[in-house]
Design an enzyme around this catalytic site. Structure first.
Site, PDB file in Angstrom:
ATOM      1  N   ASP A 192      -2.698   2.657  -6.134  1.00  0.00           N
ATOM      2  CA  ASP A 192      -1.826   2.722  -4.958  1.00  0.00           C
ATOM      3  C   ASP A 192      -1.767   1.450  -4.134  1.00  0.00           C
ATOM      4  OD1 ASP A 192      -4.398   2.867  -4.033  1.00  0.00           O
ATOM      5  OD2 ASP A 192      -4.036   4.513  -2.628  1.00  0.00           O
ATOM      6  N   GLU A 193      -2.272   0.338  -4.652  1.00  0.00           N
ATOM      7  CA  GLU A 193      -2.190  -0.888  -3.852  1.00  0.00           C
ATOM      8  C   GLU A 193      -2.193  -2.131  -4.732  1.00  0.00           C
ATOM      9  OE1 GLU A 193      -5.597  -1.875  -1.396  1.00  0.00           O
ATOM     10  OE2 GLU A 193      -6.862  -0.518  -2.563  1.00  0.00           O
ATOM     11  N   ASP A 208       0.855  -1.186   0.000  1.00  0.00           N
ATOM     12  CA  ASP A 208       0.000   0.000   0.000  1.00  0.00           C
ATOM     13  C   ASP A 208       0.893   1.238   0.000  1.00  0.00           C
ATOM     14  OD1 ASP A 208      -2.120   1.705   0.154  1.00  0.00           O
ATOM     15  OD2 ASP A 208      -2.838   1.033   2.107  1.00  0.00           O
TER      16      ASP A 208
END
Length: 352
Positions: free
Chosen positions: A109-110, A11
């Site tokens: 973003d992950e 993350d």
């Protein structure tokens, strides 16, 4: 330590703000808020993200920029730049693909990583170092036996750390926490659970699944119990990530009260999302309409289409039919149309 199969959740820390700070290093250490055109005086624009320095003043994503300015008048406000964030995300995912792991990208973003290793902490540390060295971005890594555990663990690891959450320490870490600490249980469901006397993860884990099914349905009730036990999916889907849907919204400088004007705006939004689907070579299977009434009451309705389509006229008819299910008895400040796409077949990959 014996070799085992592990799920890691990678993350990226304050991703959007971090990308902006790479381009403007002179802003490091200062409160920065990103959103809209970057003008906090414009009405009805919201923050996409904020640096930790801004968050210390109470600023958070989704907050109106005017409120953020009031809470943190010294903050620097920057416009949102989605192409830059997408390019940065692609660089990060390229770094992850260089490792001997299975990768499931979940968005900018992950991502989830599946690996067979005797030292998942060492792998997590290697991932953090590589991402930072190659992209300049910091990430937190959660380690678990499944995606649920790994996702929760990465939150405990923030910012820029590594945390392991498995069946061994699940009770110690999670049992005292409220039920909405679980991934997949929000405030509304947590409130309903509390109404049944189930306030903590431990209490939900000890509940009777049949009783939960009676209150929440045969699928959701047992699923909440399953989550409280720390269970979750442990397969990595390696099909390249593709958006599951798309949406368009508009916030009005002045509230709308005329029904025909509201319908015209919904029709225009439907045409835009239909064009987005055609541009992305995607097919629409479901449409949702969001209405935010003044002062801030938001309602959403949706409908599955009779047949998958990219036809703007068919989508507009469906969106207007959904709009017809709202009681437009108060001023409208925001309208949105969202669609779900037909998804490609997914490939599940065994861990390396």
């Amino acid at each position: 330590m014996s070799t085992g199969d592990w799920i890691l959740h990678v993350d990226l820390d304050q991703f959007i703000a971090a990308v902006e700070l790479l381009r403007r290093p002179e802003l490091r250490g200062r409160p920065v808020v990103v959103g809209g055109s970057g003008d906090p005086t414009r009405p009805r624009t919201v923050a996409a993200t904020a640096t930790y320095e801004a968050r210390a003043h109470g600023v958070h994503s989704g907050m109106p920029l005017r409120t953020a300015l009031r809470l943190c008048p010294d903050a620097v406000f920057l416009p949102s730049d989605p192409p830059a964030y997408e390019a940065a995300s692609e660089r990060v995912m390229a770094v992850l693909r260089a490792f001997p792991v299975a990768l499931e990208v979940w968005g900018w973003d992950e991502a989830f990583v599946g690996a067979r290793t005797d030292d998942p902490e060492a792998l997590a540390a290697d991932i953090r170092r590589a991402v930072l060295a190659e992209t300049g971005l910091s990430c937190s890594v959660g380690i678990g036996d499944n995606k649920h555990q790994a996702k929760l663990a990465s939150a405990f690891a923030k910012p820029g750390g590594v945390f392991r959450l498995t069946g061994e320490n699940w009770a110690e870490v999670m049992h005292h926490r409220p039920t909405d600490a679980l991934w997949g249980i929000g405030a509304r469901i947590s409130g309903r659970l509390a109404g049944l006397g189930l306030h903590t993860v431990a209490e939900l884990a000890a509940a009777d699944p049949a009783e939960l099914a009676r209150h929440f349905g045969p699928t959701n009730g047992p699923w909440y119990h399953y989550l409280a036990l720390g269970k979750g999916e442990a397969e990595i889907v390696t099909t390249p990530w593709v958006p599951r849907g798309h949406s368009r919204e508009i916030t009005f400088a002045e509230d709308l009260t005329d029904g025909s004007e509201i319908a015209a705006q919904v029709a225009a939004l439907a045409g835009q999302v239909a064009a987005d689907a055609i541009a992305g070579n995607r097919v629409i299977v479901r449409v949702s309409v969001k209405v935010r009434f003044a002062p801030f009451l938001t309602r959403t309705r949706q409908s599955k289409l009779c047949a998958p389509t990219t036809d703007a006229a068919a989508l507009t008819r469906a969106a207007l039919a959904v709009l017809g299910r709202f009681d437009l008895d108060r001023p409208v400040r925001l309208l949105g149309v969202a669609v779900d796409y037909e998804m490609p077949d997914q490939t599940r990959t065994a861990l390396p």
